[in-house]
Design an enzyme around this catalytic site. Structure first.
Site, PDB file in Angstrom:
ATOM      1  N   LEU A 259       0.813  -1.207   0.000  1.00 21.00           N
ATOM      2  CA  LEU A 259       0.000   0.000   0.000  1.00 21.00           C
ATOM      3  C   LEU A 259       0.848   1.259   0.000  1.00 21.00           C
ATOM      4  CD1 LEU A 259      -2.986  -0.568   2.411  1.00 21.00           C
ATOM      5  CD2 LEU A 259      -3.059   0.158   0.040  1.00 21.00           C
ATOM      6  N   ARG A 260       2.157   1.073   0.201  1.00 20.93           N
ATOM      7  CA  ARG A 260       3.031   2.224   0.321  1.00 20.93           C
ATOM      8  C   ARG A 260       2.984   3.089  -0.928  1.00 20.93           C
ATOM      9  NH1 ARG A 260       7.137   1.737   4.397  1.00 20.93           N
ATOM     10  NH2 ARG A 260       7.257  -0.506   4.218  1.00 20.93           N
ATOM     11  N   GLY A 261       2.782   2.457  -2.061  1.00 20.09           N
ATOM     12  CA  GLY A 261       2.750   3.188  -3.324  1.00 20.09           C
ATOM     13  C   GLY A 261       1.661   4.236  -3.337  1.00 20.09           C
TER      14      GLY A 261
ATOM     15  N   THR B  99       2.425   7.116  -0.924  1.00 18.73           N
ATOM     16  CA  THR B  99       3.468   8.018  -1.413  1.00 18.73           C
ATOM     17  C   THR B  99       2.943   8.887  -2.542  1.00 18.73           C
ATOM     18  OG1 THR B  99       5.006   6.243  -0.928  1.00 18.73           O
ATOM     19  CG2 THR B  99       5.855   8.107  -2.139  1.00 18.73           C
TER      20      THR B  99
END
Lengths: 342, 644
Positions: free
Chosen positions: A280-282, A285
């Site tokens: 989910l970091r994408g 960010t």
């Protein structure tokens, strides 16, 4: 260097400069990875950033230069706890730290260790802060991050994720806050970066030497002028640098008032699914970078255009690599962007 | 001061004396010799008397390098005793780094940081590496502008030394082919005068442009290198007492800064055919040049002939994409430089020609062969065995504090406690006051923590690329290497690639973790020609020994061959002799304990291959119709198997 090379005087490298500004406006972005050959101005840009940033207020007498306005929660370091329990605290204005982590630095120097000197002379057990403590509230710069020893990489990942440094060694047991923006640079030709570490970085930019001979000549000429008379060169670019500094300050103020609409969030998620970025970091960010960009440009709302601008640097390093596929990740993302949003 | 009377290494030294900060330093390649000592002595003499001059031992620890607590003295004195760092002492002076090719990434990083911080020092790195890829870490090479090779053949003793009776070795140093009278070495006065003139030399856009274009044509991407070249040209002008930089200065800078770093072969600016390197060894290599290579240069000559004149003039990258890894359309020079005046053009052409002529012969050959040399690629190259910092703990060991080691406090106390009464008594005898510390420690009490270092494995693929191997076989080998490389992400192992065909073996890829580089090396893997099996095994043995000795890592050699040797060790044909040579080379692998795996790629299992595998003590895997995945599975099993 007494006067570092001015940030505005860097020739070209707009993608890198913009990513650095985004990281300065929104530290939560999670750092910045700069990939490319040597001698493309990576270190110059990072060192210039230190001189560019406005100073910060810090608790006087705190070894970790904590923020005086921070909530006196459990997060407070031992120094602040001691200082704040008594009278009103005094504050200092300090430059934002930009700390170099040299290759081959020992674990002790990074984490901090028993202060041998005090132990020898006074027989007391005192903790001597390391580079992580120095970099608190600022930037930690690792040149050639891909050549860093594995055990140090593990340490950094751990601290960068938790925002605090936990010491349990040599009879010491303590914790201190260590929130910093990690800036790593490296040349992928000389060794790959572990995907676990790569994923920690918020943005990833690729730098190249300017291909235009005219631009290259300009680089040498400016360098020559700077080396001859750093002060005069600095004065010449002071105005431009001040403009950038104002831009950062205003963007930080605007950032709190900017919200990201549901439609934009939906679009971001759409793209991440399309390129199959891990985790989910994408999405996070993408959202944060787009918001910081909107704040930098003084726009009232976050739009699809902002997303488009930051899509490649935010996702480039999060794609699952296929060793048999030669297409660069950046191209894959651009393709997906044009298919989805045009 | 006439620079041209000196060999290149001395020219570099004089330039460094004039502008140590701008040039950053000098890489002197070549073994220890009286010439090298003479050069260092001459350089030292030419510097102002107060200039610091420090030799940096390779095993220097951080306390000594950066300054800090001197533990031994502190313990003896019972109070902290500080020592100044070597780098601080050398500020504004020269740091000499002997055996620089053994420097590890940590030391290189610290030196680089010091050079960046503008402490005004410069580094003279003595690179004694013998092998192509045995050189100092790239982080350091990048920051030391000048490069020169010291070869004894370039100099002959002059009569002057005998006549004057001087013992100064600098008298030995005039070049053989120079008719100029050997000049006396540079004096401090000359250096100071040149330094004073340096600031007056203006920035000349035309010269800078010529240097930029030359760097681009040689495939150099770093702007730092261009800046160093400009500094060299400026220093040369100041030395000659000129007010402006001339053509000759630009050429000298191109020779000393740009040429030794060349990554691509520039096209001859005048459209000439390939210039052959002026040494005998190249002639020998031309003689047994493979037909494939001949075609290659043939093709290049044609490309030279009909390449667009504009592109040539601007020093566009070589027409052969394999020579310029970063050959992308964005590297095309822009229109801005298309309208350059003819004088600028001439200057560029001459500078490029000078650089071209100065590319070291060995480098020129490897560039012409289309394999870009990668010197000092890996950051861990040449790292001395440093104590491991993590891993499985072993028993603590008594020893002095060294870089990278940690005190085991418990063991240290255990060693010190029994002696306390005695030591107190000793102090009383010596008339010293009672100790301020609760515990009297001596240097000998220190125990260090020890860990077992996690070993990294280097897998060396030795691929038979001869004519008897079908092309599909090569494709399999490539596939297997790629799959393994994908694994290296997870396991942090390294891969190297050797190919043998025609007359000998060639290292296509020195041990690396880089996918990008490996993919490039694989895509340029040629095929066809004889099977010099013995040469292949020998090259693998050399590489394996080097890796094991240097990094202490494990090596697994993977041979992909049908074992039909037909080229003997001395390069002559003949199956019988070739097979015997291969067997004797194989036995050497076994005696040196290198683990290996032989994948028999012939269409049905070959007895010769089995015999060879037994000779080298290798696991034998027949793969008549192998797929990349099968090869990969066999290799994975071999790599992860516990060491015997």
């Amino acid at each position: 260097m007494s006067t570092p090379y001015p940030f505005s005087a860097l020739v070209g490298q707009d993608e890198m400069k913009r990513a650095i500004l985004i990281a300065a406006v929104e530290p939560a972005i999670g750092g910045l990875l700069v990939l490319g050959d040597r001698g493309t101005g990576k270190s110059t840009a990072v060192r210039a950033l230190a001189a560019l940033l406005p100073k910060m207020r810090a608790v006087q007498g705190c070894r970790y230069h904590c923020d005086p306005d921070a909530s006196t929660a459990a997060a407070a370091c031992e120094d602040c706890a001691r200082l704040k329990s008594g009278t009103r605290i005094k504050t200092d204005l300090l430059p934002v730290p930009v700390v170099d982590l040299p290759l081959g630095a020992s674990e002790d120097r990074v984490l901090g260790a028993l202060d041998l000197e005090r132990a020898l002379s006074q027989g007391v057990k005192v903790f001597e802060p390391g580079l992580l403590a120095k970099a608190h509230r600022g930037f930690l710069y690792i040149d050639e991050v891909n050549l860093l020893e594995d055990h140090l990489v593990d340490l950094l990942i751990d601290v960068a994720a938790s925002g605090e440094n936990l010491i349990e060694r040599e009879g010491l047991s303590l914790r201190h806050p260590a929130r910093f923006v990690l800036i790593g640079s490296g040349n992928p030709e000389e060794g790959e970066l572990r995907p676990q570490l790569q994923d920690r970085f918020g943005l990833s930019v690729e730098v190249r030497t300017p291909s235009d001979i005219g631009q290259r000549v300009e680089v040498v000429r400016r360098r020559d002028a700077y080396e001859r008379d750093p002060a005069a060169f600095h004065a010449q670019w002071a105005k431009a640098d001040a403009r950038v500094r104002r831009q950062i300050l205003q963007a930080r103020e605007r950032l709190t008032g900017l919200t990201v609409g549901d439609d934009v969030l939906h679009r971001a998620a759409e793209l991440c699914v399309a390129v199959q970025s891990d985790g989910l970091r994408g999405e996070l960010t993408l959202m944060r970078a787009a918001r910081a960009l909107a704040a930098l440009e003084g726009d009232a709302a976050v739009t699809l255009d902002h997303l488009r601008e930051v899509a490649v640097p935010a996702l480039r390093h999060r794609l699952r690599r296929n060793p048999l596929d030669d297409t660069a990740s950046g191209e894959r993302i651009e393709r997906a962007v044009t298919e989805l949003w045009c | 001061m006439v620079l041209s009377a000196w060999p290149p290494a001395w020219q570099a030294a004089w330039l460094l004396a004039v502008d140590p900060v701008g040039l950053g330093g000098l890489v002197l390649r070549g073994g220890a010799s009286p010439f090298r000592d003479a050069l260092l002595a001459d350089l030292r003499q030419a510097l102002p008397p107060a200039t610091p001059w420090r030799r940096l031992p390779l095993n220097v620890d951080d306390e000594r390098l950066l300054g800090g607590l001197d533990l031994g003295l502190s313990l003896a004195a019972g109070r902290p005793v500080h020592q100044a760092g070597l780098l601080a002492e050398a500020a504004g002076g020269v740091v000499v780094l002997p055996m620089a090719e053994r420097a590890d990434a940590g030391l290189a990083g610290r030196l680089a940081a010091q050079l960046e911080a503008g402490a005004g020092m410069c580094v003279v790195a003595l690179d004694e590496g013998l092998a192509e890829d045995e050189t100092l870490p790239a982080a350091l090479t990048e920051r030391l502008g000048l490069m020169a090779t010291l070869t004894a053949t370039a100099m002959v003793p002059q009569e002057r030394a005998a006549a004057s009776g001087s013992t100064s070795a600098s008298a030995l140093t005039a070049p053989a082919d120079s008719t100029a009278p050997p000049a006396p070495p540079m004096t401090v006065a000359e250096v100071l005068a040149a330094r004073a003139r340096l600031a007056a030399v203006p920035c000349d856009a035309e010269v800078v442009q010529a240097l930029c274009a030359t760097a681009a044509a040689l495939g150099l991407n770093s702007m730092r290198t261009v800046w160093q070249a400009w500094c060299a040209a400026r220093a040369a002008a100041a030395l000659a007492g000129r007010e402006a930089v001339h053509q000759a200065d630009a050429e000298l800078a191109a020779r000393l800064v740009l040429a030794p770093r060349a990554r691509a072969l520039p096209q001859a600016a005048d459209g000439d055919a390939q210039q052959t390197p002026p040494d005998a060894s190249s002639a020998a290599s031309d003689a047994n040049e493979s037909p494939e290579k001949e075609q290659d240069s043939e093709r290049r000559r044609e490309a030279d002939a009909d390449a667009d004149a504009d592109a040539k003039a601007e020093g566009a990258p070589d027409a052969d994409p394999r020579n310029d890894p970063r050959n992308d359309p964005r590297n095309e020079p822009s229109d801005a430089s298309r309208h350059a005046e003819t004088s600028v053009q001439a200057l560029q052409d001459q500078t490029l020609a000078a650089a071209r002529a100065a590319i070291p012969p060995g480098l020129l050959e490897s560039l012409a062969g289309g394999v870009p040399r990668t010197g000092g690629g890996s950051g861990r190259k040449g790292a001395p065995a440093r104590p491991a910092q993590s891993g499985r703990p072993l028993t603590p060991r008594r020893g002095p504090m060294r870089r990278g080691s940690r005190i085991d406090l418990l063991a240290t106390l255990r060693a010190a406690v029994p002696w306390q009464r005695l030591r107190e008594a000793e102090r009383a005898q010596q008339g010293l006051p009672p100790a301020t510390t609760a515990l009297l420690l001596r240097r000998d009490d220190l125990h260090l923590k020890r860990f077992r270092r996690p070993q990294e494995t280097t897998t060396v693929f030795v691929v038979d690329a001869s004519g008897s191997q079908a092309m599909s076989r090569l494709a399999e080998a490539k596939g297997a290497v790629e799959l393994l490389l994908a694994d290296c992400y997870v396991r942090r192992d390294r891969v190297a690639l050797l190919a043998f065909r025609g007359a000998g073996a060639e290292l296509l890829l020195s041990p690396t973790r880089s996918l990008a580089r490996a993919r490039r090396a694989l895509s340029s893997l040629p095929g066809g020609g004889g099977t010099p099996l013995a040469a292949g095994i020998e090259a693998a043995w050399l590489l394996g020994c080097r890796v094991q000795a240097r990094e202490g890592g494990r090596v697994v050699l993977v041979f992909l061959t049908d074992a039909r040797a037909n080229i003997a060790r001395d390069g002559s044909g003949g199956r019988l002799q070739a097979a015997q040579d291969a067997l004797s080379a194989a036995r050497r692998l076994r005696t040196d304990g290198l683990r290996s795996l032989l994948i028999d790629t012939s269409s049905r299992p070959e007895p010769a291959a089995l015999v060879l595998a037994q000779a080298m003590g290798a696991r034998y895997v027949p793969l008549p119709h192998g797929q990349a995945a099968q090869v990969y599975a066999a290799v994975s099993a071999a790599v992860s198997a516990p060491a015997v």
